[in-house]
Design an enzyme around this catalytic site. Sequence first.
Site, PDB file in Angstrom:
ATOM      1  N   HIS A 189      43.731  85.208  -4.774  1.00 24.56           N
ATOM      2  CA  HIS A 189      43.792  85.833  -3.446  1.00 24.56           C
ATOM      3  C   HIS A 189      44.831  85.142  -2.538  1.00 24.56           C
ATOM      4  O   HIS A 189      45.163  83.970  -2.726  1.00 24.56           O
ATOM      5  CB  HIS A 189      42.414  85.775  -2.783  1.00 24.56           C
ATOM      6  CG  HIS A 189      41.936  84.377  -2.550  1.00 24.56           C
ATOM      7  ND1 HIS A 189      42.332  83.627  -1.474  1.00 24.56           N
ATOM      8  CD2 HIS A 189      41.128  83.584  -3.279  1.00 24.56           C
ATOM      9  CE1 HIS A 189      41.788  82.439  -1.537  1.00 24.56           C
ATOM     10  NE2 HIS A 189      41.046  82.365  -2.635  1.00 24.56           N
ATOM     11  N   GLU A 207      46.170  83.599   1.183  1.00 27.33           N
ATOM     12  CA  GLU A 207      45.555  82.546   2.016  1.00 27.33           C
ATOM     13  C   GLU A 207      44.379  83.111   2.848  1.00 27.33           C
ATOM     14  O   GLU A 207      44.502  84.166   3.474  1.00 27.33           O
ATOM     15  CB  GLU A 207      46.606  81.980   2.981  1.00 27.33           C
ATOM     16  CG  GLU A 207      46.061  80.847   3.824  1.00 27.33           C
ATOM     17  CD  GLU A 207      46.971  80.525   5.004  1.00 27.33           C
ATOM     18  OE1 GLU A 207      47.580  79.440   4.990  1.00 27.33           O
ATOM     19  OE2 GLU A 207      47.064  81.358   5.939  1.00 27.33           O
ATOM     20  N   TRP A 210      39.795  80.032   5.804  1.00 28.19           N
ATOM     21  CA  TRP A 210      39.323  78.668   5.522  1.00 28.19           C
ATOM     22  C   TRP A 210      40.341  77.864   4.715  1.00 28.19           C
ATOM     23  O   TRP A 210      40.332  76.640   4.782  1.00 28.19           O
ATOM     24  CB  TRP A 210      37.959  78.700   4.823  1.00 28.19           C
ATOM     25  CG  TRP A 210      36.818  78.869   5.789  1.00 28.19           C
ATOM     26  CD1 TRP A 210      36.895  79.326   7.088  1.00 28.19           C
ATOM     27  CD2 TRP A 210      35.440  78.558   5.548  1.00 28.19           C
ATOM     28  NE1 TRP A 210      35.647  79.328   7.654  1.00 28.19           N
ATOM     29  CE2 TRP A 210      34.724  78.869   6.740  1.00 28.19           C
ATOM     30  CE3 TRP A 210      34.732  78.067   4.452  1.00 28.19           C
ATOM     31  CZ2 TRP A 210      33.343  78.691   6.843  1.00 28.19           C
ATOM     32  CZ3 TRP A 210      33.352  77.903   4.553  1.00 28.19           C
ATOM     33  CH2 TRP A 210      32.672  78.204   5.752  1.00 28.19           C
ATOM     34  N   THR A 263      35.609  76.238   0.503  1.00 26.99           N
ATOM     35  CA  THR A 263      35.160  77.615   0.701  1.00 26.99           C
ATOM     36  C   THR A 263      34.135  78.054  -0.339  1.00 26.99           C
ATOM     37  O   THR A 263      33.079  78.575   0.006  1.00 26.99           O
ATOM     38  CB  THR A 263      36.375  78.576   0.673  1.00 26.99           C
ATOM     39  OG1 THR A 263      37.416  78.015   1.461  1.00 26.99           O
ATOM     40  CG2 THR A 263      36.003  79.931   1.198  1.00 26.99           C
ATOM     41  N   ARG A 317      38.026  88.201   0.139  1.00 26.72           N
ATOM     42  CA  ARG A 317      39.423  87.752   0.086  1.00 26.72           C
ATOM     43  C   ARG A 317      40.117  88.228  -1.200  1.00 26.72           C
ATOM     44  O   ARG A 317      41.307  88.544  -1.188  1.00 26.72           O
ATOM     45  CB  ARG A 317      39.525  86.226   0.270  1.00 26.72           C
ATOM     46  CG  ARG A 317      38.736  85.359  -0.700  1.00 26.72           C
ATOM     47  CD  ARG A 317      38.696  83.924  -0.173  1.00 26.72           C
ATOM     48  NE  ARG A 317      38.123  82.922  -1.068  1.00 26.72           N
ATOM     49  CZ  ARG A 317      36.833  82.626  -1.141  1.00 26.72           C
ATOM     50  NH1 ARG A 317      35.960  83.304  -0.415  1.00 26.72           N
ATOM     51  NH2 ARG A 317      36.409  81.662  -1.946  1.00 26.72           N
ATOM     52  N   MET A 332      31.117  77.684  -7.078  1.00 25.81           N
ATOM     53  CA  MET A 332      30.205  77.433  -5.962  1.00 25.81           C
ATOM     54  C   MET A 332      30.317  75.942  -5.624  1.00 25.81           C
ATOM     55  O   MET A 332      30.050  75.095  -6.460  1.00 25.81           O
ATOM     56  CB  MET A 332      28.785  77.829  -6.376  1.00 25.81           C
ATOM     57  CG  MET A 332      27.864  78.080  -5.204  1.00 25.81           C
ATOM     58  SD  MET A 332      27.179  76.566  -4.557  1.00 25.81           S
ATOM     59  CE  MET A 332      25.875  76.288  -5.754  1.00 25.81           C
ATOM     60  N   TYR A 333      30.738  75.664  -4.385  1.00 26.85           N
ATOM     61  CA  TYR A 333      31.067  74.281  -4.032  1.00 26.85           C
ATOM     62  C   TYR A 333      29.886  73.486  -3.472  1.00 26.85           C
ATOM     63  O   TYR A 333      30.057  72.376  -2.953  1.00 26.85           O
ATOM     64  CB  TYR A 333      32.243  74.254  -3.042  1.00 26.85           C
ATOM     65  CG  TYR A 333      33.507  73.692  -3.650  1.00 26.85           C
ATOM     66  CD1 TYR A 333      33.532  72.359  -4.097  1.00 26.85           C
ATOM     67  CD2 TYR A 333      34.653  74.439  -3.799  1.00 26.85           C
ATOM     68  CE1 TYR A 333      34.682  71.825  -4.667  1.00 26.85           C
ATOM     69  CE2 TYR A 333      35.806  73.918  -4.361  1.00 26.85           C
ATOM     70  CZ  TYR A 333      35.807  72.611  -4.803  1.00 26.85           C
ATOM     71  OH  TYR A 333      36.930  72.076  -5.374  1.00 26.85           O
ATOM     72  N   HIS A 390      39.982  83.894  -7.913  1.00 24.83           N
ATOM     73  CA  HIS A 390      40.057  82.641  -7.128  1.00 24.83           C
ATOM     74  C   HIS A 390      40.672  81.495  -7.935  1.00 24.83           C
ATOM     75  O   HIS A 390      40.703  81.546  -9.163  1.00 24.83           O
ATOM     76  CB  HIS A 390      38.651  82.271  -6.685  1.00 24.83           C
ATOM     77  CG  HIS A 390      38.002  83.383  -5.931  1.00 24.83           C
ATOM     78  ND1 HIS A 390      38.012  83.457  -4.560  1.00 24.83           N
ATOM     79  CD2 HIS A 390      37.366  84.517  -6.362  1.00 24.83           C
ATOM     80  CE1 HIS A 390      37.408  84.567  -4.175  1.00 24.83           C
ATOM     81  NE2 HIS A 390      37.004  85.229  -5.250  1.00 24.83           N
ATOM     82  N   GLY A 391      41.028  80.456  -7.202  1.00 27.63           N
ATOM     83  CA  GLY A 391      41.638  79.286  -7.835  1.00 27.63           C
ATOM     84  C   GLY A 391      40.882  78.831  -9.076  1.00 27.63           C
ATOM     85  O   GLY A 391      41.454  78.749 -10.167  1.00 27.63           O
TER      86      GLY A 391
HETATM   87  O1  2PG Z   1      37.734  75.553  -1.273  1.00 25.55           O
HETATM   88  C1  2PG Z   1      37.712  76.196  -2.339  1.00 25.55           C
HETATM   89  O2  2PG Z   1      36.881  77.076  -2.598  1.00 25.55           O
HETATM   90  C2  2PG Z   1      38.745  75.891  -3.396  1.00 25.55           C
HETATM   91  C3  2PG Z   1      39.871  76.877  -3.368  1.00 25.55           C
HETATM   92  O3  2PG Z   1      40.465  76.981  -2.120  1.00 25.55           O
HETATM   93  O4  2PG Z   1      39.235  74.615  -3.179  1.00 25.55           O
HETATM   94  P1  2PG Z   1      39.786  73.615  -4.295  1.00 25.55           P
HETATM   95  O5  2PG Z   1      41.261  73.760  -4.303  1.00 25.55           O
HETATM   96  O6  2PG Z   1      39.328  72.306  -3.833  1.00 25.55           O
HETATM   97  O7  2PG Z   1      39.137  73.961  -5.613  1.00 25.55           O
END
Ligand code: 2PG
Length: 345
Positions: free
Chosen positions: A100, A102, A105, A112, A149, A205-206, A273-274
């Site tokens: 996605h 930017e 967040w 995020t 996003r 999931m962070y 996503h990343g």
């Molecule tokens: O915050 C997040 O969800 C991810 C992607 O933006 O961050 P990171 O790069 O630390 O995996």
Amino acid sequence: MAASTFQHALGTVKFLGWDSSPGSQNGISTFSVKMVSKDFGLDMRLLKRGNCSSGSCKLRMVHALASHSSVADPVQAPSNQNSSDSQKKTNETALILIRHGESLWNEKNLFTGCVDVPLTQKGVEEAIEAGKRISNIPVDIIYTSALIRAQMTAMLAMTQHRRKKVPIIMHNESQQAKTWSQIYSGDTMKQSIPVITAWQLNERMYGELQGLNKQETADRFGKEKVHEWRRSYDIPPPNGESLEMCAERAVAYFKEQIQPDLLTGKNIMIAAHGNSLRSIIMYLDRLTSQEVISLELSTGIPMLYIFKEGKFIRRGSPVAPSEAGVYAYTRKLALYRQKLDEMLH
Ligand SMILES: O=C(O)[C@@H](CO)OP(=O)(O)O
């Protein structure tokens, strides 16, 4: 005649039997078929007139009807739509992955994960730019995560596509949602691209880092610890998912849902996503858990793979819609682009 099903490349077609409506007068019989297309989550009942009497003839007509109602692209996409054994035959299809653009967040440097945050203005522009880069590459089905996003990115990118099909989000969350979002025109369907949303493609999931500032978290817990949470393979952040855990659901979804579509000749775009994309790339490129650690993906950059003979061939990121290398590489992509040129001039 007993109800029978017929397997078509686009889904299951069910022959429901003869109709005793006035249509069966004057030697012209009416029969009723139901087509359940996996692509469109379609559940469409059609009435068609025919004068066949033998079972095989009926099935041929059902097949013809199913083909008529298909989402096959009138521009011959590089797929095996005409092949009867497309399930088995070797295909050459395009797979586009896009992280996605930017998000609000990302801009604020906050963790995020699965928090559902929209794009910034810059993210919107990145998605549009990504769309220009892939505007000559066929897309038959779009997969996105359940997060806005990724969905915004897919939709904005498709506004730039030269084929001008309309991406339509499939609502299969309940029977009512499915019924209320049905399309009743075969012609309109042909001009549409199904967009399938799946939580399995969501960002990792962070856990308890969600909403925290990345820099402040590093200051508090130490740079090394935070780097370990962010980029190690199997160490999860507090109460969150490690990349390994994210890969388990994202790669399983890719193998079970997306790869079969590629095998049947569909060209796919995945907007995600990343970390869910890093997991999928690890599978596509056969990276080790060591190698994936250093893989970083930028926002809004499309990456192209060609799926051929059961293998994923990385083509990198098309830098411009006319990038010669991408089209020189595969005859089918070049042909698709040429047909678009003919159609639009
Ligand atoms: O915050 C997040 O969800 C991810 C992607 O933006 O961050 P990171 O790069 O630390 O995996």
